[in-house]
Design a protein around this motif. Sequence first.
Motif, short mmCIF file in Angstrom:
data_model
loop_
_atom_site.label_atom_id
_atom_site.label_comp_id
_atom_site.label_asym_id
_atom_site.label_seq_id
_atom_site.Cartn_x
_atom_site.Cartn_y
_atom_site.Cartn_z
N ASN A 12 -30.75 42.89 -115.56
CA ASN A 12 -31.06 43.16 -114.16
C ASN A 12 -30.92 44.64 -113.82
O ASN A 12 -31.48 45.11 -112.85
CB ASN A 12 -30.15 42.34 -113.24
N MET A 66 -16.58 40.00 -112.60
CA MET A 66 -15.68 38.97 -112.09
C MET A 66 -15.68 37.76 -113.01
O MET A 66 -16.72 37.36 -113.54
CB MET A 66 -16.16 38.57 -110.69
N ILE A 126 -18.06 46.46 -110.67
CA ILE A 126 -16.97 45.54 -110.98
C ILE A 126 -17.58 44.36 -111.75
O ILE A 126 -18.80 44.18 -111.77
CB ILE A 126 -16.31 44.99 -109.70
N ARG A 137 -18.96 37.90 -120.32
CA ARG A 137 -19.90 38.36 -119.32
C ARG A 137 -19.28 39.47 -118.49
O ARG A 137 -19.97 40.36 -118.00
CB ARG A 137 -20.28 37.18 -118.43
N ARG A 185 -20.34 44.65 -119.52
CA ARG A 185 -20.91 45.75 -118.71
C ARG A 185 -20.00 46.96 -118.66
O ARG A 185 -20.36 47.98 -118.08
CB ARG A 185 -21.14 45.24 -117.29
N TYR A 224 -24.35 30.33 -116.27
CA TYR A 224 -25.67 29.79 -115.95
C TYR A 224 -25.97 28.69 -116.96
O TYR A 224 -26.12 28.95 -118.15
CB TYR A 224 -26.72 30.90 -116.03
N ASN A 274 -26.47 34.58 -120.99
CA ASN A 274 -25.47 34.67 -119.94
C ASN A 274 -24.84 36.05 -119.90
O ASN A 274 -24.64 36.62 -118.84
CB ASN A 274 -24.38 33.62 -120.16
N PRO A 315 -22.22 43.75 -104.38
CA PRO A 315 -21.32 43.59 -105.53
C PRO A 315 -21.79 44.39 -106.75
O PRO A 315 -21.00 45.03 -107.43
CB PRO A 315 -21.39 42.10 -105.83
N VAL A 316 -23.10 44.35 -106.97
CA VAL A 316 -23.61 44.98 -108.18
C VAL A 316 -23.44 46.49 -108.14
O VAL A 316 -23.33 47.15 -109.17
CB VAL A 316 -25.09 44.58 -108.39
N TYR A 347 -27.59 38.88 -118.95
CA TYR A 347 -28.34 38.80 -117.69
C TYR A 347 -28.08 40.00 -116.77
O TYR A 347 -29.02 40.62 -116.26
CB TYR A 347 -27.99 37.50 -116.97
N GLY A 348 -26.80 40.35 -116.60
CA GLY A 348 -26.47 41.45 -115.71
C GLY A 348 -27.05 42.78 -116.20
O GLY A 348 -27.54 43.59 -115.41
#
Lengths: 351, 294, 281
Positions: A103, A80, A78, A147, A151, A88, A96, A73-74, A99-100
């Motif tokens: 990472n 979601m 995309i 969230r 990105r 979280y 929250n 997915p990452v 976080y992405g």
Amino acid sequence: MAQIEIENVRKVYPGGVEVIPDLSFDIAAGELCVLVGPSGCGKSTLLRMVAGLEPITGGEIRIAGRRVNELEPVERDISMVFQNYALYPHMSVYDNMAYGLRNRGEPKTTIDAAVRKAAKTLGLEDYLSRKPRQLSGGQRQRVAMGRAIVREPAAFLFDEPLSNLDAKLRVKTRVEIRDLQQRLGTTSIYVTHDQLEAMTLADQLVIMNAGRIEQAGPPLEIYERPASVFVGGFIGSPPMNFLPCFAGAGGVETATGQRLSGDSPAMGDVTAGVRPEDLTPDAAGPLPLHVRVVERLGATVHVHGVLEETETDLVASLPGSDAPNPGEVLRLAPNPGKLHYFSAETGRRLG
Amino acid sequence: MRAKRVTFRHRWLPYALIAPQIIITLVFFLWPASQAIYQSVLRQDAFGLRTEFVGMANFKRLFADPLYLESFWTTMAYSAMVAASGMLIALVLAVMADRVIRTATAYRTLLIWPYAVAPAVAGVLWWFLFNPTIGIAAYAMDMLGYDWNHYLDGGDAMALIVIAAAWRQVSYNFLFFLAGLQAIPRSLTEAAAIDGAGPVKRFWTIQLPLLSPTVFFLIVVNVVYAFFETFGVVHATTSGGPGNATNILVYKVWRDAFEGLNLGSSAAQSVILMVIVILLTAIQFRYIERRVEY
Amino acid sequence: MIENRPVLNIVQHVILILGVTVFVFPIWLAFVASTHTARDVNSGIPLLPGDQMWENYAQVLGEGLSTIGAPPIGLMLFNSLIMALAITIGKIVISLLSSFAIVYFRFPFRVLAFWTIFVTLMLPVEVRILPTYEVVAQLGMLNSYAGLSIPLIASATATFLFRQFFMTVPDELTEAARVDGAGPMKFFRDILVPLSRTNLAALFVILFIYGWNQYLWPLLVTTDESYYTVVMGIQRMANAGEEQPLWNLIMATAILAMLPPVAVIIGMQRLFVRGLVETEK
């Protein structure tokens, strides 16, 4: 801005249950595509296959021209929004959203700028240090949105994002989502079972049933020319009325021999469909409605009843001024050109 | 046994994650258990030089051994008394504490201490209290005309270890009864009160029936506790005596192995104990399954 | 409370106070005995604390009962602490990891692994005393901290608790983490373990008490006094041959032996109660 292409996609669960036999359609860049259908029709499965949360049994999914079948997915670029938001619970709103990005190893300053920008867009600036449990339902929904947008992905995927909100908030948030999506111009797939949400949000509406596409196209086109009995009954509220009819050389007649129309789309048994708002009181009309319940909504009146003799249920939506009373018989006529014909066997549209 | 609908995929990671637990289980649980089964069908000569296969002989000898049978019945009586007294006292206290909501927590704080006290230490405390020469409880008994001496009287010794074992367990039972009582919806007791049931009647007709899963669960837990976890109580106090009056099964296994050096018999006793635990665990799990259905 | 009956209330409180008194009495008496001289204790039990408290505690903590060959209690307390912490942390760590594997992965032998762990529930150390002792002896782990703790750290109970808890963590959270680019171990560290905080704390209390109160196992694997734990040390003191036991010092040791677990249980009462009731569900 990215195009999403879905080509001959197939999904069979390990137990051997085939939920999607073969499905193809494209979503143009920047478009919001709504997948709608009854529960179990495969819409969520399709979305999760696009997201990479569900393996693809066959066919190919491309995002921005790149085959994503084997990607995590990452790696698909995309984001979601989940039905229950999936925030979280132990992290602050800020964490929250961050976080992405963390990472992905983005630098701290970039993350901070992105989170603050997304928070500003959604009016969440004052809540950044709160935990999800300290927020209202609507605010949580926004954090889930935040969230997703922080990105700046190629595509947004929405899985029934409004179903946990109360009716009033749902309408408000619906408008906000549409507005946000248009401003950002991000290609989006939106799954819902609510036909009103589907109609109001979609650039392209895809109506699914039992793992197949019943009809795809702009919402109004679907409303005006439903491709099947299923679509006619699914889109529109109150739903379309259906009458079993016989089409002969002289035109189309109802089961009681009343002539609906002079032209015949085909010969033999057909199903005629007419929307409640396409019926008009007419003393010589072919449809004698035995009125049972009258719902006065102000601007319009919904008249529920059954046709005499055949006992077929029928609803008419009339202007607020001419409401009959329960127990009366009201003769109705379909507005010219507003009759839809479907095959009595397959349910597909005729003509 | 279900896994998540959403799982990760990784070739070796799950094995690495589960390895420590599995290795310890194999080395310190399964291997010794299988050794016990293996040794239970062997007999060693007096010098440990020769072993021979004797089939079920060790078991047959055990069941023909009056000492073992005595120990078996002693254990049964002991665990029944520990479970019954511990639960009864705990239930009375919990029912009382449940009715005085405001101070329930205060009582709870005072009543959970003993749970933290090791069974062996609990044994020593009561041993001291009942010491025939200096113990205050023994002194009180003497005043009442009873000559308490757990060094000589098997019944007194048994009573002592029951008290010491149950004392600690009352805390545990109390917590569960109180939690169970507080989980009964207030509206139910209120409805019963409106229907004219007084406090005593409400207890018998509403609270106790609704508490029955807890009661059943605690019976199993208390029996398991009395059977297997009270070795310390006996070892630190009566050492199985006087005579064999408090020689419970777990204590006997240990004594036959480490003091009697009778390996075959000790192994056979271990196997019997395993069968008992497995039965008790099975009962416990049937109970859990049933509870899941509700 | 539904009806207000003053008499009933008084009866309740009387019963409760009576119960609490009976319950706390042994501990109180132990404390009282630990503050008198041996002679006072042996010549009839006093009911109020005496003035020998510091002397008695200083003696057991510092010198120990050299006459009966027991090491200072300070060392025994330290050993108990090491053993209790090793068992507690060990159980929690290996149970967290194995239940993560069982719940979040599908792999061959998964069910077999689960049942293997389950078996430990049915084999308390008391039923396999001798063979377990032999294994530990063969591994050269007698008289060591490893021997005291490692054989006890397999835990079906903790594994079940975590498994049960992990099953209630919404799948969407895992999916959201995947979309956010978190692999399995990152998910475990960033999401799952922080979410398990309350369970972890509750389990810590229960397992600490379990570890601290171990008796049979230390009795088996330690012959070297420097590895004695305090709970088993008391027994050595109480059964010290023919001479009249030094009850004041034994009771001082008993008080010291119960202090850490009692402090933990009282201090973390809320977590403990919650954890206890949940573990046994």
